[in-house]
Design a protein around this motif. Structure first.
Motif, short mmCIF file in Angstrom:
data_model
loop_
_atom_site.label_atom_id
_atom_site.label_comp_id
_atom_site.label_asym_id
_atom_site.label_seq_id
_atom_site.Cartn_x
_atom_site.Cartn_y
_atom_site.Cartn_z
N LYS A 82 -1.67 2.30 -3.35
CA LYS A 82 -2.43 1.27 -4.05
C LYS A 82 -3.87 1.76 -4.20
CE LYS A 82 -1.68 -2.91 -2.54
NZ LYS A 82 -1.55 -4.06 -1.58
N ASP A 83 -4.22 2.09 -5.43
CA ASP A 83 -5.58 2.57 -5.71
C ASP A 83 -6.44 1.40 -6.15
OD1 ASP A 83 -4.97 5.26 -5.16
OD2 ASP A 83 -4.11 5.47 -7.18
N SER A 84 -7.57 1.24 -5.50
CA SER A 84 -8.51 0.18 -5.85
C SER A 84 -9.91 0.78 -5.84
CB SER A 84 -8.41 -0.98 -4.85
OG SER A 84 -9.36 -1.98 -5.14
N GLY A 85 -10.35 1.22 -7.03
CA GLY A 85 -11.66 1.87 -7.10
C GLY A 85 -11.65 3.17 -6.32
N ARG A 86 -12.58 3.28 -5.39
CA ARG A 86 -12.64 4.48 -4.57
C ARG A 86 -11.71 4.40 -3.36
NH1 ARG A 86 -19.14 5.84 -4.23
NH2 ARG A 86 -19.48 6.11 -6.49
N ASP A 87 -11.18 3.24 -3.10
CA ASP A 87 -10.33 3.04 -1.92
C ASP A 87 -8.86 3.24 -2.29
OD1 ASP A 87 -12.57 2.40 -0.44
OD2 ASP A 87 -12.41 0.26 -0.96
N THR A 88 -8.14 3.85 -1.38
CA THR A 88 -6.70 4.04 -1.53
C THR A 88 -6.00 3.47 -0.30
OG1 THR A 88 -6.99 6.03 -2.87
CG2 THR A 88 -4.84 5.71 -1.82
N GLU A 89 -5.05 2.57 -0.56
CA GLU A 89 -4.27 1.98 0.52
C GLU A 89 -2.80 2.32 0.32
OE1 GLU A 89 -4.95 -2.17 0.52
OE2 GLU A 89 -7.07 -2.01 1.11
N TYR A 90 -2.06 2.29 1.43
CA TYR A 90 -0.64 2.56 1.38
C TYR A 90 0.12 1.38 1.99
CZ TYR A 90 -2.03 7.33 0.31
OH TYR A 90 -2.58 8.44 -0.29
N GLU A 91 1.22 1.06 1.36
CA GLU A 91 2.03 -0.07 1.83
C GLU A 91 3.48 0.38 1.98
OE1 GLU A 91 3.66 -4.27 -0.02
OE2 GLU A 91 1.55 -3.71 -0.38
N VAL A 92 4.10 0.05 3.12
CA VAL A 92 5.48 0.42 3.40
C VAL A 92 6.36 -0.81 3.21
CG1 VAL A 92 7.10 1.28 5.13
CG2 VAL A 92 4.80 2.25 4.99
N GLU A 93 7.47 -0.62 2.52
CA GLU A 93 8.40 -1.72 2.26
C GLU A 93 9.80 -1.32 2.71
OE1 GLU A 93 10.36 -3.60 -1.70
OE2 GLU A 93 8.17 -3.76 -1.58
N TYR A 94 10.53 -2.30 3.27
CA TYR A 94 11.91 -2.10 3.72
C TYR A 94 12.82 -3.01 2.88
CZ TYR A 94 9.47 -0.06 7.72
OH TYR A 94 8.64 0.69 8.52
N PRO A 95 13.47 -2.48 1.85
CA PRO A 95 14.26 -3.33 0.95
C PRO A 95 15.38 -4.11 1.64
CG PRO A 95 13.87 -1.19 -0.05
CD PRO A 95 13.41 -1.09 1.36
N LEU A 96 15.95 -3.56 2.71
CA LEU A 96 16.99 -4.26 3.47
C LEU A 96 16.47 -4.82 4.78
CD1 LEU A 96 20.08 -1.88 3.03
CD2 LEU A 96 19.70 -4.09 1.95
N GLY A 97 15.16 -4.85 4.93
CA GLY A 97 14.61 -5.18 6.23
C GLY A 97 14.57 -3.93 7.08
N ARG A 98 13.71 -3.93 8.06
CA ARG A 98 13.57 -2.72 8.88
C ARG A 98 14.78 -2.52 9.79
NH1 ARG A 98 8.18 -1.00 12.38
NH2 ARG A 98 8.98 1.03 13.09
N TYR A 99 15.41 -3.63 10.20
CA TYR A 99 16.53 -3.55 11.13
C TYR A 99 17.80 -4.13 10.49
CZ TYR A 99 13.21 -2.39 14.81
OH TYR A 99 12.24 -1.78 15.56
N ASP A 100 18.90 -3.47 10.74
CA ASP A 100 20.20 -3.98 10.32
C ASP A 100 20.73 -4.97 11.34
OD1 ASP A 100 20.26 -2.37 8.07
OD2 ASP A 100 21.35 -0.75 9.07
N GLU A 101 21.58 -5.89 10.87
CA GLU A 101 22.33 -6.76 11.76
C GLU A 101 23.74 -6.21 11.84
OE1 GLU A 101 22.23 -10.92 11.08
OE2 GLU A 101 20.06 -11.04 11.02
#
Length: 400
Positions: free
Chosen positions: A273-292
């Motif tokens: 995620k670029d916002s001006g001079r700042d760059t952020e990173y975001e982690v996503e888990y489409p199935l959730g981080r943990y399985d049932e």
């Protein structure tokens, strides 16, 4: 035919050219008629037999002729059942007594049917023909309204069509466990207690999957469970040592031999995620981080799910793959291998620039590789495509 073992309940030729349901002791009014629509079952009272010969006379005639009728038991296994030619005194039953069992194509169990023509292992109504789409997906019917599912000495009856209730009748010593917020009612003599699954409260909170508070109920007595939205109850008999991956928040109940454990699945995406001079990173888990994961340990068990919407399933062969939206997956065999695929359609003009820059012009798939069964639900949360490029993750890219 006194002294002979009666045939198990099932669908057989009644000796008059009709597929009729045998309840284990006598013929019922239910016959199969392809013109009836739906599952092809309609009611037709049994007519008196055309002969008044006694059972002993009919058996003697059959023996002399050396004739036996071969009928096909309902089910995809194609199991055959032999039917002895013979009438009954007074002509109140048909001239053939069936034998054999029904193999349910949905739960893959073989046994006698219940009083309403339902599978005693999963509650699905028996069908002479499975309903399969042109693409190979098959409808997975939920447990029939008022269906009885046998759990050892205990049983569960499913009541309702839109928001069904699972009503357990537990004998002394039998038990189930379930999320606390699924409880609808319990008789006073049912013993309720906190269920210890060995994972601990903090582990369940960290996993963020199954509810943090689990209860157990021990018989004797009745207890009912339900979810708070429309759907259908799917019953999954589980053999010892086998198990299923299950979507979060659909678990309804299980027998004590079913063990639950959260498992980190390793399926993730990283966005920049670029916002001006700042760059952020975001982690996503489409199935959730943990399985049932639910697995039978120390004996077979039963797992109940509340599936929102309609449910379809498909049996994948070795090496066969199918792509679905990640949130649509309801459950799968543990032998099925999942992985993520980001697909970028071909574009022209000014939209092509956004596509090459990995923005929102993409679709995220969950690819499932066989062998094993996968089931999907028609009601699920749609993916929100972030308008940011994917820079890392356990994902394959497909551009066309």
């Amino acid at each position: 035919m006194s002294g002979e073992q009666q045939a198990p309940a099932g669908w057989y030729d009644d000796g008059r050219g009709a597929k009729r349901y045998w309840d284990g002791q006598r013929w019922t009014e239910w016959i199969h008629d392809p013109a009836a629509g739906g599952d092809g079952v309609r009611s037709q009272p049994l007519q008196p037999a055309p002969t008044t010969a006694s059972a002993s006379e009919a058996e003697g005639a059959s023996e002399a002729a050396g004739a036996t009728a071969s009928t096909t038991a309902v089910g995809t296994a194609g199991a055959t059942a032999s039917a002895e030619a013979g009438g009954t005194a007074g002509g109140t039953e048909a001239a053939a007594t069936p034998s054999g069992t029904y193999r349910c194509p949905y739960c893959r169990r073989t046994g006698a049917l219940g009083p309403r023509g339902e599978c005693r292992s999963c509650g699905a109504h028996a069908r002479l023909q499975e309903i399969v789409s042109d693409s190979g997906w098959e409808e997975l019917p939920g447990a029939e309204d008022l269906a009885h599912i046998q759990i050892g000495r205990s049983s569960v009856q499913v009541a309702g069509d839109s928001v069904p209730i699972a009503e357990f009748t537990l004998v002394d010593g039998d038990a189930i466990w379930f999320p606390h917020h699924k409880l609808t009612y319990a008789e006073e003599q049912v013993q309720l207690a906190k269920h210890a699954d060995g994972n601990g409260f903090l582990n369940r909170v960290r996993a963020g999957t199954v509810t943090t508070t689990l209860l157990s109920a021990r018989g004797p007595g009745r207890i009912a469970l339900s979810d708070d939205h429309m759907g259908e109850i799917v019953a999954l008999p589980v053999d010892d040592g086998h198990g299923y991956w299950v979507r979060d928040h659909v678990f309804l109940a299980a027998t004590p031999t079913i063990a639950y454990r959260p498992h980190e699945n390793g399926l993730w995406l990283k966005f920049r995620k670029d916002s001006g001079r700042d760059t952020e990173y975001e982690v996503e888990y489409p199935l959730g981080r943990y399985d049932e994961l639910f697995q039978a340990q120390g004996g077979p068990g039963l797992l109940l799910l509340h599936s929102p919407g309609n449910t379809m399933f498909r049996d994948l062969g070795a090496g066969e793959t199918i792509r679905i939206p990640p949130q649509a997956l309801l459950y799968r065999d543990l032998s099925v291998t999942p992985y993520l695929v980001a697909e970028y359609p071909s574009t022209t003009g000014w939209r092509a620039w956004f596509g090459t820059q990995n923005y929102e012009n993409r679709h995220l798939w969950l690819s499932l590789a066989g062998p094993g069964r996968v089931a999907i639900s028609s009601k699920y949360e749609k993916e929100h495509a972030h308008p940011y490029p994917i820079v890392d993750g356990t994902v394959q890219f497909h551009r066309w």
